[in-house]
Scaffold this motif. Structure first.
Motif, PDB file in Angstrom:
ATOM      1  N   MET A 187      28.340  38.453  31.715  1.00 59.14           N
ATOM      2  CA  MET A 187      29.530  37.855  32.303  1.00 59.14           C
ATOM      3  C   MET A 187      29.734  36.456  31.719  1.00 59.14           C
ATOM      4  O   MET A 187      28.789  35.680  31.614  1.00 59.14           O
ATOM      5  CB  MET A 187      29.366  37.761  33.819  1.00 59.14           C
ATOM      6  CG  MET A 187      30.554  37.153  34.512  1.00 59.14           C
ATOM      7  SD  MET A 187      30.197  36.771  36.207  1.00 59.14           S
ATOM      8  CE  MET A 187      31.427  37.707  37.040  1.00 59.14           C
ATOM      9  N   GLY A 188      30.942  36.134  31.319  1.00 61.48           N
ATOM     10  CA  GLY A 188      31.255  34.826  30.770  1.00 61.48           C
ATOM     11  C   GLY A 188      32.550  34.313  31.376  1.00 61.48           C
ATOM     12  O   GLY A 188      33.212  35.005  32.159  1.00 61.48           O
ATOM     13  N   LEU A 189      32.907  33.078  31.029  1.00 63.80           N
ATOM     14  CA  LEU A 189      34.150  32.493  31.556  1.00 63.80           C
ATOM     15  C   LEU A 189      35.364  33.319  31.163  1.00 63.80           C
ATOM     16  O   LEU A 189      36.352  33.360  31.889  1.00 63.80           O
ATOM     17  CB  LEU A 189      34.307  31.057  31.031  1.00 63.80           C
ATOM     18  CG  LEU A 189      33.356  30.009  31.617  1.00 63.80           C
ATOM     19  CD1 LEU A 189      33.576  28.664  30.929  1.00 63.80           C
ATOM     20  CD2 LEU A 189      33.586  29.865  33.110  1.00 63.80           C
ATOM     21  N   HIS A 190      35.309  33.974  30.004  1.00 58.62           N
ATOM     22  CA  HIS A 190      36.454  34.762  29.544  1.00 58.62           C
ATOM     23  C   HIS A 190      36.703  35.988  30.413  1.00 58.62           C
ATOM     24  O   HIS A 190      37.800  36.550  30.418  1.00 58.62           O
ATOM     25  CB  HIS A 190      36.229  35.189  28.079  1.00 58.62           C
ATOM     26  CG  HIS A 190      35.090  36.157  27.918  1.00 58.62           C
ATOM     27  ND1 HIS A 190      33.776  35.726  27.887  1.00 58.62           N
ATOM     28  CD2 HIS A 190      35.070  37.506  27.796  1.00 58.62           C
ATOM     29  CE1 HIS A 190      32.991  36.793  27.764  1.00 58.62           C
ATOM     30  NE2 HIS A 190      33.762  37.885  27.688  1.00 58.62           N
ATOM     31  N   SER A 191      35.693  36.428  31.141  1.00 59.31           N
ATOM     32  CA  SER A 191      35.866  37.648  31.936  1.00 59.31           C
ATOM     33  C   SER A 191      36.183  37.361  33.410  1.00 59.31           C
ATOM     34  O   SER A 191      36.352  38.281  34.201  1.00 59.31           O
ATOM     35  CB  SER A 191      34.600  38.500  31.848  1.00 59.31           C
ATOM     36  OG  SER A 191      33.509  37.802  32.412  1.00 59.31           O
ATOM     37  N   LEU A 192      36.282  36.047  33.806  1.00 59.69           N
ATOM     38  CA  LEU A 192      36.600  35.717  35.197  1.00 59.69           C
ATOM     39  C   LEU A 192      38.079  35.936  35.477  1.00 59.69           C
ATOM     40  O   LEU A 192      38.929  35.678  34.629  1.00 59.69           O
ATOM     41  CB  LEU A 192      36.262  34.250  35.484  1.00 59.69           C
ATOM     42  CG  LEU A 192      34.788  33.880  35.473  1.00 59.69           C
ATOM     43  CD1 LEU A 192      34.634  32.381  35.682  1.00 59.69           C
ATOM     44  CD2 LEU A 192      34.035  34.646  36.544  1.00 59.69           C
ATOM     45  N   SER A 193      38.380  36.421  36.658  1.00 64.93           N
ATOM     46  CA  SER A 193      39.781  36.577  37.078  1.00 64.93           C
ATOM     47  C   SER A 193      39.882  36.197  38.555  1.00 64.93           C
ATOM     48  O   SER A 193      38.889  36.259  39.279  1.00 64.93           O
ATOM     49  CB  SER A 193      40.253  38.015  36.871  1.00 64.93           C
ATOM     50  OG  SER A 193      39.482  38.893  37.657  1.00 64.93           O
ATOM     51  N   PRO A 194      41.077  35.787  39.017  1.00 66.98           N
ATOM     52  CA  PRO A 194      41.212  35.382  40.414  1.00 66.98           C
ATOM     53  C   PRO A 194      40.954  36.551  41.367  1.00 66.98           C
ATOM     54  O   PRO A 194      41.106  37.717  40.997  1.00 66.98           O
ATOM     55  CB  PRO A 194      42.656  34.900  40.522  1.00 66.98           C
ATOM     56  CG  PRO A 194      43.317  35.183  39.245  1.00 66.98           C
ATOM     57  CD  PRO A 194      42.301  35.638  38.266  1.00 66.98           C
ATOM     58  N   ALA A 195      40.582  36.211  42.603  1.00 64.58           N
ATOM     59  CA  ALA A 195      40.301  37.237  43.615  1.00 64.58           C
ATOM     60  C   ALA A 195      41.545  38.065  43.890  1.00 64.58           C
ATOM     61  O   ALA A 195      42.679  37.572  43.762  1.00 64.58           O
ATOM     62  CB  ALA A 195      39.816  36.569  44.894  1.00 64.58           C
ATOM     63  N   GLU A 196      41.336  39.286  44.285  1.00 62.12           N
ATOM     64  CA  GLU A 196      42.444  40.208  44.562  1.00 62.12           C
ATOM     65  C   GLU A 196      43.317  39.660  45.694  1.00 62.12           C
ATOM     66  O   GLU A 196      42.818  39.333  46.772  1.00 62.12           O
ATOM     67  CB  GLU A 196      41.867  41.569  44.957  1.00 62.12           C
ATOM     68  CG  GLU A 196      42.882  42.705  44.945  1.00 62.12           C
ATOM     69  CD  GLU A 196      43.434  43.004  43.557  1.00 62.12           C
ATOM     70  OE1 GLU A 196      44.645  43.288  43.467  1.00 62.12           O
ATOM     71  OE2 GLU A 196      42.666  42.956  42.568  1.00 62.12           O
ATOM     72  N   GLY A 197      44.626  39.512  45.441  1.00 57.57           N
ATOM     73  CA  GLY A 197      45.566  39.057  46.455  1.00 57.57           C
ATOM     74  C   GLY A 197      45.714  37.544  46.552  1.00 57.57           C
ATOM     75  O   GLY A 197      46.506  37.057  47.345  1.00 57.57           O
ATOM     76  N   SER A 198      44.951  36.792  45.745  1.00 57.01           N
ATOM     77  CA  SER A 198      45.044  35.332  45.844  1.00 57.01           C
ATOM     78  C   SER A 198      46.193  34.774  45.008  1.00 57.01           C
ATOM     79  O   SER A 198      46.625  33.658  45.231  1.00 57.01           O
ATOM     80  CB  SER A 198      43.735  34.687  45.396  1.00 57.01           C
ATOM     81  OG  SER A 198      43.545  34.865  44.003  1.00 57.01           O
ATOM     82  N   ARG A 199      46.677  35.519  44.052  1.00 55.08           N
ATOM     83  CA  ARG A 199      47.788  35.084  43.212  1.00 55.08           C
ATOM     84  C   ARG A 199      48.990  35.973  43.484  1.00 55.08           C
ATOM     85  O   ARG A 199      48.864  37.188  43.629  1.00 55.08           O
ATOM     86  CB  ARG A 199      47.425  35.188  41.729  1.00 55.08           C
ATOM     87  CG  ARG A 199      46.301  34.288  41.318  1.00 55.08           C
ATOM     88  CD  ARG A 199      46.791  32.869  41.210  1.00 55.08           C
ATOM     89  NE  ARG A 199      45.731  31.981  40.783  1.00 55.08           N
ATOM     90  CZ  ARG A 199      45.569  30.769  41.286  1.00 55.08           C
ATOM     91  NH1 ARG A 199      46.363  30.332  42.234  1.00 55.08           N
ATOM     92  NH2 ARG A 199      44.607  30.000  40.840  1.00 55.08           N
ATOM     93  N   LYS A 200      50.166  35.349  43.542  1.00 58.08           N
ATOM     94  CA  LYS A 200      51.383  36.090  43.853  1.00 58.08           C
ATOM     95  C   LYS A 200      52.389  35.808  42.752  1.00 58.08           C
ATOM     96  O   LYS A 200      52.548  34.638  42.351  1.00 58.08           O
ATOM     97  CB  LYS A 200      51.919  35.588  45.196  1.00 58.08           C
ATOM     98  CG  LYS A 200      52.958  36.464  45.845  1.00 58.08           C
ATOM     99  CD  LYS A 200      53.266  35.904  47.227  1.00 58.08           C
ATOM    100  CE  LYS A 200      54.417  36.664  47.850  1.00 58.08           C
ATOM    101  NZ  LYS A 200      54.795  36.102  49.138  1.00 58.08           N
TER     102      LYS A 200
END
Length: 157
Positions: A1-14
Protein backbone atom coordinates in the motif's frame (compact mmCIF):
# COMPACT_ATOMS: atom_id res chain seq x y z
CA UNK A 1 0.00 0.00 0.00
CA UNK A 2 1.34 3.45 -0.91
CA UNK A 3 0.11 7.04 -1.04
CA UNK A 4 -0.88 6.51 -4.68
CA UNK A 5 -3.41 3.86 -3.72
CA UNK A 6 -5.22 5.90 -0.99
CA UNK A 7 -8.75 7.08 -1.71
CA UNK A 8 -11.34 8.93 0.41
CA UNK A 9 -13.78 6.93 2.54
CA UNK A 10 -16.98 5.78 0.89
CA UNK A 11 -19.61 8.56 0.99
CA UNK A 12 -17.27 11.27 2.28
CA UNK A 13 -17.00 13.04 -1.09
CA UNK A 14 -20.00 14.32 -3.01
CA UNK A 15 -19.99 15.42 -6.65
CA UNK A 16 -21.01 19.02 -7.27
CA UNK A 17 -24.54 19.88 -8.40
CA UNK A 18 -24.47 20.58 -12.14
CA UNK A 19 -27.39 22.90 -12.77
CA UNK A 20 -28.83 24.04 -16.07
CA UNK A 21 -28.21 20.74 -17.89
CA UNK A 22 -31.71 19.96 -19.12
CA UNK A 23 -35.04 18.71 -17.68
CA UNK A 24 -33.85 15.16 -17.22
CA UNK A 25 -31.21 16.19 -14.69
CA UNK A 26 -33.80 17.51 -12.22
CA UNK A 27 -31.95 20.82 -12.17
CA UNK A 28 -32.75 22.16 -15.62
CA UNK A 29 -34.63 25.26 -16.78
CA UNK A 30 -34.75 27.40 -13.59
CA UNK A 31 -31.80 25.46 -12.12
CA UNK A 32 -33.37 25.00 -8.67
CA UNK A 33 -34.06 28.72 -8.20
CA UNK A 34 -37.84 28.61 -8.68
CA UNK A 35 -39.79 31.23 -10.62
CA UNK A 36 -39.28 35.01 -10.28
CA UNK A 37 -38.44 36.85 -7.02
CA UNK A 38 -35.13 37.96 -5.57
CA UNK A 39 -33.93 34.38 -5.13
CA UNK A 40 -34.11 33.71 -8.85
CA UNK A 41 -32.08 36.77 -9.86
CA UNK A 42 -28.33 36.99 -10.19
CA UNK A 43 -26.36 39.00 -7.65
CA UNK A 44 -26.62 39.35 -3.87
CA UNK A 45 -29.70 37.80 -2.30
CA UNK A 46 -28.87 37.12 1.33
CA UNK A 47 -26.94 40.19 2.36
CA UNK A 48 -26.56 40.99 6.05
CA UNK A 49 -29.63 42.67 7.46
CA UNK A 50 -31.87 41.73 4.52
CA UNK A 51 -35.43 41.17 5.68
CA UNK A 52 -37.13 39.81 2.60
CA UNK A 53 -38.31 43.12 1.20
CA UNK A 54 -39.52 44.46 4.55
CA UNK A 55 -37.81 47.72 5.44
CA UNK A 56 -34.73 46.49 7.35
CA UNK A 57 -34.04 47.41 10.97
CA UNK A 58 -31.22 49.82 10.20
CA UNK A 59 -33.54 51.71 7.83
CA UNK A 60 -36.43 51.76 10.29
CA UNK A 61 -34.37 53.26 13.11
CA UNK A 62 -33.96 57.00 13.30
CA UNK A 63 -30.49 58.29 12.57
CA UNK A 64 -29.46 60.91 15.11
CA UNK A 65 -25.84 61.88 14.70
CA UNK A 66 -23.39 63.01 17.32
CA UNK A 67 -21.72 61.28 20.26
CA UNK A 68 -23.63 62.85 23.13
CA UNK A 69 -27.24 61.80 22.61
CA UNK A 70 -28.45 58.57 24.15
CA UNK A 71 -30.35 57.77 20.95
CA UNK A 72 -27.50 58.59 18.57
CA UNK A 73 -25.84 55.95 16.42
CA UNK A 74 -24.28 53.44 16.88
CA UNK A 75 -27.15 52.39 19.15
CA UNK A 76 -25.53 51.80 22.57
CA UNK A 77 -22.89 49.53 21.02
CA UNK A 78 -19.85 51.25 22.52
CA UNK A 79 -21.53 52.90 25.52
CA UNK A 80 -19.93 52.00 28.83
CA UNK A 81 -22.14 51.66 31.90
CA UNK A 82 -21.30 52.16 35.57
CA UNK A 83 -23.29 51.98 38.78
CA UNK A 84 -22.82 55.18 40.74
CA UNK A 85 -22.54 55.24 44.52
CA UNK A 86 -22.11 58.57 46.33
CA UNK A 87 -20.19 59.25 49.52
CA UNK A 88 -23.27 60.46 51.42
CA UNK A 89 -25.02 57.11 50.87
CA UNK A 90 -21.89 55.28 52.06
CA UNK A 91 -21.84 57.47 55.18
CA UNK A 92 -25.52 56.69 55.85
CA UNK A 93 -25.30 52.92 55.37
CA UNK A 94 -21.87 52.01 56.81
CA UNK A 95 -20.33 52.48 60.24
CA UNK A 96 -17.02 54.29 60.68
CA UNK A 97 -14.06 51.98 59.99
CA UNK A 98 -16.14 49.52 57.94
CA UNK A 99 -14.82 47.56 54.98
CA UNK A 100 -17.04 48.50 52.02
CA UNK A 101 -16.73 45.65 49.51
CA UNK A 102 -18.78 45.06 46.36
CA UNK A 103 -20.66 42.28 48.19
CA UNK A 104 -21.46 44.65 51.07
CA UNK A 105 -22.75 47.26 48.62
CA UNK A 106 -24.98 44.65 47.04
CA UNK A 107 -26.23 43.44 50.41
CA UNK A 108 -27.22 47.01 51.36
CA UNK A 109 -29.02 47.48 48.02
CA UNK A 110 -26.70 50.16 46.66
CA UNK A 111 -25.54 48.02 43.73
CA UNK A 112 -27.66 45.67 41.66
CA UNK A 113 -25.79 44.17 38.73
CA UNK A 114 -22.61 42.13 39.26
CA UNK A 115 -21.47 42.57 35.66
CA UNK A 116 -21.55 46.39 35.68
CA UNK A 117 -18.59 48.27 37.23
CA UNK A 118 -19.14 50.37 40.36
CA UNK A 119 -17.95 53.98 40.47
CA UNK A 120 -17.79 55.99 43.69
CA UNK A 121 -18.72 59.66 43.26
CA UNK A 122 -17.89 62.57 45.56
CA UNK A 123 -21.29 63.93 46.64
CA UNK A 124 -21.49 64.32 50.40
CA UNK A 125 -18.94 63.91 53.17
CA UNK A 126 -17.58 61.04 55.27
CA UNK A 127 -17.52 61.32 59.08
CA UNK A 128 -15.14 58.41 59.67
CA UNK A 129 -12.61 56.31 57.80
CA UNK A 130 -13.88 53.69 55.34
CA UNK A 131 -12.03 51.15 53.23
CA UNK A 132 -13.94 51.35 49.94
CA UNK A 133 -13.51 48.73 47.21
CA UNK A 134 -14.79 49.78 43.76
CA UNK A 135 -13.87 49.61 40.09
CA UNK A 136 -13.48 53.39 39.73
CA UNK A 137 -13.37 56.53 41.85
CA UNK A 138 -13.90 60.13 40.90
CA UNK A 139 -10.99 62.34 41.94
CA UNK A 140 -13.13 64.20 44.49
CA UNK A 141 -14.37 60.92 46.00
CA UNK A 142 -10.83 59.52 46.33
CA UNK A 143 -9.70 62.78 47.94
CA UNK A 144 -12.62 62.80 50.42
CA UNK A 145 -12.10 59.14 51.40
CA UNK A 146 -8.37 59.62 51.99
CA UNK A 147 -8.86 62.93 53.89
CA UNK A 148 -11.31 61.11 56.22
CA UNK A 149 -8.55 58.57 56.97
CA UNK A 150 -9.87 55.79 54.77
CA UNK A 151 -8.50 54.04 51.69
CA UNK A 152 -9.83 53.73 48.14
CA UNK A 153 -9.06 50.28 46.74
CA UNK A 154 -9.44 49.80 42.96
CA UNK A 155 -10.94 46.41 42.08
CA UNK A 156 -9.91 44.93 38.73
CA UNK A 157 -12.92 43.95 36.60
Amino acid sequence: MGLHSLSPAEGSRKSRKRVGRGHGSGHGKTSGRGHKGAGSRSGAKDRTGFEGGQNPLQSRMRKLRGPNKKTSMPFERFRTATQAVNLDTLADRFESGADVTLEALQAKGLVRDNGVPVKVLGRGELQGPLTVHAHRFSSSAREAIESAGGTAVVVEA
